[in-house]
Design a protein around this motif. Sequence first.
Motif, PDB file in Angstrom:
ATOM      1  N   ASP A   1      38.260  -7.067  24.576  1.00 39.77           N
ATOM      2  CA  ASP A   1      38.731  -6.624  23.003  1.00 39.77           C
ATOM      3  C   ASP A   1      39.740  -5.651  23.028  1.00 39.77           C
ATOM      4  N   ASN A   2      39.525  -4.745  23.907  1.00 36.33           N
ATOM      5  CA  ASN A   2      40.680  -3.407  23.875  1.00 36.33           C
ATOM      6  C   ASN A   2      41.870  -3.710  24.911  1.00 36.33           C
ATOM      7  N   PHE A   3      41.753  -4.588  26.001  1.00 33.39           N
ATOM      8  CA  PHE A   3      42.832  -4.524  26.698  1.00 33.39           C
ATOM      9  C   PHE A   3      43.452  -6.097  26.945  1.00 33.39           C
ATOM     10  N   ASN A   4      42.571  -7.146  26.330  1.00 27.58           N
ATOM     11  CA  ASN A   4      43.047  -8.581  26.682  1.00 27.58           C
ATOM     12  C   ASN A   4      42.910  -9.119  27.845  1.00 27.58           C
ATOM     13  N   HIS A   5      43.091  -8.245  28.728  1.00 23.97           N
ATOM     14  CA  HIS A   5      42.722  -9.122  30.335  1.00 23.97           C
ATOM     15  C   HIS A   5      42.123  -8.211  31.212  1.00 23.97           C
ATOM     16  N   LEU A   6      42.205  -8.595  32.478  1.00 21.36           N
ATOM     17  CA  LEU A   6      41.422  -7.872  33.702  1.00 21.36           C
ATOM     18  C   LEU A   6      42.087  -8.159  34.658  1.00 21.36           C
ATOM     19  N   ASP A   7      42.359  -7.131  35.521  1.00 18.54           N
ATOM     20  CA  ASP A   7      43.029  -7.141  36.942  1.00 18.54           C
ATOM     21  C   ASP A   7      42.058  -6.726  37.921  1.00 18.54           C
ATOM     22  N   ILE A   8      41.185  -5.734  37.887  1.00 17.23           N
ATOM     23  CA  ILE A   8      40.414  -5.227  39.049  1.00 17.23           C
ATOM     24  C   ILE A   8      38.980  -5.054  38.816  1.00 17.23           C
ATOM     25  N   LEU A   9      38.015  -5.669  39.477  1.00 20.37           N
ATOM     26  CA  LEU A   9      36.769  -5.422  39.218  1.00 20.37           C
ATOM     27  C   LEU A   9      36.159  -4.681  40.280  1.00 20.37           C
ATOM     28  N   MET A  10      35.686  -3.521  39.932  1.00 19.80           N
ATOM     29  CA  MET A  10      35.036  -2.779  41.069  1.00 19.80           C
ATOM     30  C   MET A  10      33.519  -2.631  41.017  1.00 19.80           C
ATOM     31  N   ASN A  11      32.849  -3.381  41.673  1.00 16.98           N
ATOM     32  CA  ASN A  11      31.362  -3.221  41.685  1.00 16.98           C
ATOM     33  C   ASN A  11      30.617  -2.057  42.451  1.00 16.98           C
ATOM     34  N   ASN A  12      30.249  -1.143  41.612  1.00 17.49           N
ATOM     35  CA  ASN A  12      29.965   0.091  42.538  1.00 17.49           C
ATOM     36  C   ASN A  12      28.271   0.159  41.847  1.00 17.49           C
ATOM     37  N   ALA A  13      27.770  -0.338  40.869  1.00 17.97           N
ATOM     38  CA  ALA A  13      26.404  -0.063  40.486  1.00 17.97           C
ATOM     39  C   ALA A  13      25.171  -0.134  41.437  1.00 17.97           C
ATOM     40  N   GLY A  14      24.560   0.712  41.825  1.00 22.35           N
ATOM     41  CA  GLY A  14      23.391   0.774  42.595  1.00 22.35           C
ATOM     42  C   GLY A  14      22.520   2.056  42.560  1.00 22.35           C
ATOM     43  N   ILE A  15      21.502   1.681  43.154  1.00 18.57           N
ATOM     44  CA  ILE A  15      20.380   2.909  43.410  1.00 18.57           C
ATOM     45  C   ILE A  15      19.829   2.508  44.660  1.00 18.57           C
ATOM     46  N   GLY A  16      19.474   3.944  45.292  1.00 19.00           N
ATOM     47  CA  GLY A  16      18.768   4.152  46.600  1.00 19.00           C
ATOM     48  C   GLY A  16      17.316   4.398  46.321  1.00 19.00           C
ATOM     49  N   LYS A  17      16.414   3.741  46.686  1.00 18.39           N
ATOM     50  CA  LYS A  17      14.833   3.919  46.597  1.00 18.39           C
ATOM     51  C   LYS A  17      13.995   3.706  47.806  1.00 18.39           C
ATOM     52  N   LYS A  18      13.495   4.511  48.270  1.00 13.78           N
ATOM     53  CA  LYS A  18      12.608   4.459  49.654  1.00 13.78           C
ATOM     54  C   LYS A  18      11.607   3.206  49.461  1.00 13.78           C
ATOM     55  N   SER A  19      11.393   2.440  50.535  1.00 14.15           N
ATOM     56  CA  SER A  19      10.694   1.383  50.663  1.00 14.15           C
ATOM     57  C   SER A  19      10.501   0.748  52.112  1.00 14.15           C
ATOM     58  N   THR A  20       9.367   0.496  52.390  1.00 10.65           N
ATOM     59  CA  THR A  20       9.024  -0.235  53.694  1.00 10.65           C
ATOM     60  C   THR A  20       8.027  -1.363  53.201  1.00 10.65           C
ATOM     61  N   ILE A  21       7.937  -2.299  54.468  1.00 12.58           N
ATOM     62  CA  ILE A  21       6.967  -3.395  54.064  1.00 12.58           C
ATOM     63  C   ILE A  21       5.431  -2.961  53.951  1.00 12.58           C
ATOM     64  N   PHE A  22       4.986  -1.860  54.105  1.00  9.42           N
ATOM     65  CA  PHE A  22       3.797  -1.510  53.794  1.00  9.42           C
ATOM     66  C   PHE A  22       3.434  -0.944  52.675  1.00  9.42           C
ATOM     67  N   ASP A  23       4.569  -0.847  51.628  1.00  7.62           N
ATOM     68  CA  ASP A  23       4.125  -0.320  50.225  1.00  7.62           C
ATOM     69  C   ASP A  23       3.542  -1.165  49.585  1.00  7.62           C
ATOM     70  N   GLU A  24       2.563  -0.608  48.298  1.00  3.59           N
ATOM     71  CA  GLU A  24       1.617  -1.321  47.930  1.00  3.59           C
ATOM     72  C   GLU A  24       2.392  -1.844  46.867  1.00  3.59           C
ATOM     73  N   ASN A  25       3.477  -1.302  46.231  1.00  6.79           N
ATOM     74  CA  ASN A  25       4.267  -1.861  45.089  1.00  6.79           C
ATOM     75  C   ASN A  25       5.598  -2.447  45.630  1.00  6.79           C
ATOM     76  N   LEU A  26       5.458  -3.094  46.622  1.00 10.26           N
ATOM     77  CA  LEU A  26       6.736  -3.344  47.357  1.00 10.26           C
ATOM     78  C   LEU A  26       7.543  -4.322  46.403  1.00 10.26           C
ATOM     79  N   MET A  27       7.321  -5.398  46.121  1.00 10.48           N
ATOM     80  CA  MET A  27       7.809  -6.418  45.431  1.00 10.48           C
ATOM     81  C   MET A  27       8.319  -6.101  44.067  1.00 10.48           C
ATOM     82  N   ASP A  28       7.465  -4.967  43.293  1.00 10.84           N
ATOM     83  CA  ASP A  28       8.181  -4.426  42.189  1.00 10.84           C
ATOM     84  C   ASP A  28       9.419  -3.567  42.445  1.00 10.84           C
TER      85      ASP A  28
END
Length: 238
Positions: free
Chosen positions: A71-98
Motif C-alpha cells: 500500500d505504501n511502496f507498491n513493490h518489494l525488493d528485499i525480505l530480511m527474515n530476522n524474527a526469532g527468540i531464544g529459549k532454553k529447552s532440553t529433551i527432559f523438559d516437562e513442557n517441551l512440546m509447548d
Amino acid sequence: MSFTGKVAIVTGAATAKALAREGAKVVLLDINEDNLQDVANDREHGYKPLIITADVTKDEDIKNILKETLDNFNHLDILMNNAGIGKKSTIFDENLMDNFDHVIMNTNLCSMVYLTHLAAPYLIKTKGNIVNTSSICSLRTIEGKDLLGYSVSKAGVDHFTRCVALDLAPHGVSVNAVNPGPTKTNIIKNREAWIRCTAFKILSEPEEIAGLILFLASDKARSVTGSTYVCDNGALLT
C-alpha cells in the motif's frame, strides 16, 4: 553498495539503519511498539522507516505486513527474515512440546516460511532477494546451553533457505542465510560465558552482522544463492 529506491522488509534495527543509510525504503517490524518508536525516533542518518507492530506467529499480522508494504511502496525488493527468540529447552523438559511447537518453531521458522510464501510473488517481479537470519547453533551443539528447540529451529532455517533458493532461482531471486555467533543483542544474557565460546574472545557487534546482510542483499552478491554465511569470531573452532 547502493539500495536507492529499493523497498526492504526488515526485522532488526542495525540492519534497518544500514539499509536506510544506503537509500532503501525500510519497513521495520517488531512485536514491541516501544522498540519500534525508539528506532523510528533515531534521526542520526535521516532514518525514518515505515513501522509495523506485528506478532509474526499470527497469520493475520503477517498478511498485514505485506499489505502495508505494498500500500505504501507498491513493490518489494528485499525480505530480511530476522524474527526469532531464544529459549532454553532440553529433551527432559516437562513442557517441551509447548516450548518447541508454539514458541520456538512458530516464531523462528514457521513465521519465516509464511512471510516468504506471501512475499515471493512480489520479489519475483523485482528479481529481489531474501536474507534469513540463522545461527551457528544450526551447525553445532553447545554444551551446557540447553538450546535444543532453538538449535533445531535454526537448522530448519538453513535447509529452508536452500530449498527456497532452488525454488526461486529460475525467477532470478537469490536466497541466503547469515549464521551469527554470539552477538551483542538482548538475546544474550550472560555475555562473559558466551565470550568464552569464541576463539577471538569477543562478541560480534550488530553492525557487523548487518554489513554481511547488506552484502548478500546487494547486487554484488547476485551470483550467491542457497548459501549460509558464518560470522562468529571463531566460535565454531572452539
